[in-house]
Design an enzyme around this catalytic site. Structure first.
Site, PDB file in Angstrom:
ATOM      1  NE  ARG A 262      -3.841  -2.157   2.329  1.00 35.06           N
ATOM      2  CZ  ARG A 262      -4.699  -2.446   3.293  1.00 35.06           C
ATOM      3  NH1 ARG A 262      -4.765  -1.672   4.361  1.00 35.06           N
ATOM      4  NH2 ARG A 262      -5.484  -3.494   3.205  1.00 35.06           N
ATOM      5  NE  ARG A 277      -0.994   4.826   9.166  1.00 37.05           N
ATOM      6  CZ  ARG A 277      -2.305   4.524   9.154  1.00 37.05           C
ATOM      7  NH1 ARG A 277      -2.852   4.063   8.055  1.00 37.05           N
ATOM      8  NH2 ARG A 277      -3.046   4.701  10.230  1.00 37.05           N
ATOM      9  CD  GLU A 349      -8.180  -1.230  10.820  1.00 40.39           C
ATOM     10  OE1 GLU A 349      -8.102  -2.034   9.862  1.00 40.39           O
ATOM     11  OE2 GLU A 349      -8.198   0.005  10.679  1.00 40.39           O
ATOM     12  CB  SER A 352     -11.413  -3.972   8.618  1.00 41.08           C
ATOM     13  OG  SER A 352     -10.996  -2.797   9.266  1.00 41.08           O
ATOM     14  NE  ARG A 390      -1.722  -1.655  11.680  1.00 37.23           N
ATOM     15  CZ  ARG A 390      -2.489  -0.581  11.639  1.00 37.23           C
ATOM     16  NH1 ARG A 390      -3.632  -0.559  12.325  1.00 37.23           N
ATOM     17  NH2 ARG A 390      -2.152   0.475  10.927  1.00 37.23           N
TER      18      ARG A 390
END
Length: 429
Positions: A262, A277, A349, A352, A390
């Site tokens: 990403r 991130r 988070e 999801s 994460r």
């Protein structure tokens, strides 16, 4: 992608649903293009019928020696053919306009989710586990002595730039163990089929799951047109691209561990320290393909599957339902699972889990035959089960000790050769 028939039937409801996302009414523009497209198609069909009639009359005129009628009818057929070609081209142009407009619109939010502007308006569903009481001030993952030597950001920056990391020694082994543990739980306990899929995909696959056309800046494209997947949702969901399935083939439940890429466009200045991130990361993704009437229950099932990983690791977390303002563009409803990070003193988070309804299926033309043999669009769902990096962060921060070592979750012992901790020197012991 949206059902144009549903928009024709209930344009007000369509606009009302989009307004929950803060968008202006658009049904009138859609229907105007649709009406123009249909009018062109109808006009072309009428012209074709007239051309066919004239063509039949040409033979009769020639047989009776009526040269004037013959020439008039031949000219009429030529004119009709030219008109048909023009009308078909105009209809195709209107269809392209309509498709472009529909492809650019987000999914309609589920009636059950809360309205809101951003993440502050998300609604907590439950909390599981209690954050540990530390006798010292807990550190962030990259500050913990046990992890510092194994998280090499400097070498990664030399190799690739910012937002990359080189994992070494115990950190690399622990990262690998976490991914293996997740896959084993999902395949052996949750019944998911393990898949190994490409990380390079054709452009239409990105369209199929909704990353394109609006969000191309969030992903990377190669010079020969392939796209690097931002998540294996793209590959797993597209395994039914263009297919007509039998009802008994559903549900299809899959899991895959892949590299993900990403660009993190729009996130400048956010989470720049550590590996929270990254441009390149690993994730175990879950995807389900279901009948429409089963997707709500499947969403709950997949949420529990993601939560089960955290339960087995003994990590505190909370589960929230996203409001309209925080909902991803391609989804109807999303549950975020947020793990407790004591170094940040907050929940972050880690998964999801979302249901897209038939939004992706329409883009992919993925259907199944219902009990009456009628083709219907499937429903698609996806969720992280979990983001491996994460999860590594959460294990390190929640297991850190005052001597700089890290105590590891019991669920990982068998993946680490019976080792139970990482010493302050960064060695598995």
């Amino acid at each position: 992608m949206h059902d144009i028939r549903a928009i024709r039937e209930t344009p007000g409801a369509f606009d009302a649903a989009l307004s929950r996302r803060g968008l202006a009414p658009v049904s009138s523009e859609i229907l105007a293009i649709d009406e123009a497209r249909r009018a062109k198609i109808q006009a072309a069909e009428t012209a074709q019928a007239e051309a066919n009639r004239a063509a039949k009359e040409i033979g009769a005129a020639k047989a009776r020696g009526d040269d004037a009628a013959f020439e008039r009818l031949r000219a009429e057929v030529a004119d009709k053919k030219a008109a048909i070609a023009r009308l078909n081209d105009e209809a195709k142009a209107e269809d392209a306009r309509l498709t472009e407009l529909l492809l650019g619109l987000p999914n309609l939010p589920d009636d059950s989710i809360p309205d809101g502007d951003d993440e502050d308006d998300n609604v907590e569903l439950r909390r599981t586990g209690s954050p540990r009481n530390f006798s010292f001030t807990p550190k962030e993952h990259y500050e913990i002595p046990a992890a510092r030597g194994g998280l090499d950001f400097e070498t990664a920056a030399t190799l690739s730039g910012s937002r990359f990391v080189v994992l070494k020694g115990a950190m690399a082994r622990l990262h690998r163990a976490l991914a293996q543990f997740m896959l084993d739980v999902h395949t052996e306990e949750h019944g998911l089929t393990e898949m190994i899929t490409p990380v390079l995909v054709r452009e239409e696959m990105m369209y199929g799951t909704g990353q394109l056309p609006k969000f191309g800046e969030d992903s990377y494209q190669t010079t020969n047109g392939w796209w690097l997947i931002p998540t294996s949702e793209v590959t797993l969901t597209n395994v039914v691209h263009g297919k007509l399935l039998e009802a008994e083939a559903l549900p299809i439940r899959m899991a895959s561990h892949t590299q993900c890429f990403r660009s993190e466009a729009g996130s400048a200045g956010r989470d720049t320290s550590g590996m929270l991130r990254q441009h390149q990361f690993e994730k175990v993704e879950m995807v389900s393909i279901t009948r429409p009437e089963d997707s709500a229950a499947e969403h709950e099932r997949m949420t529990r599957q993601a939560e089960a990983i955290l339960d087995k690791l003994g990590l505190p977390y909370r589960t929230v339902v996203l409001c309209t303002g925080d909902l991803g563009a391609g989804m109807r409803k999303t549950h975020d699972i947020e793990v407790w990070l004591p170094g940040q003193d907050r929940y972050r988070e880690i998964s999801s889990v979302s249901v897209a309804g038939d939004y992706q299926a329409r883009r992919m033309n993925a259907r199944y035959r219902d009990e009456d043999g009628k083709p219907r669009f499937v429903h698609t769902l996806n969720g992280s089960g979990l983001a491996v990096g994460r999860t590594l962060i959460a294990v390190l921060e929640n297991g850190q000790q005052d001597d700089g070592s890290v105590e590891l979750p019991e669920a990982l012992y068998r993946y680490l050769g019976g080792r139970t901790r990482v010493t302050a020197d960064g060695v598995l012991a």
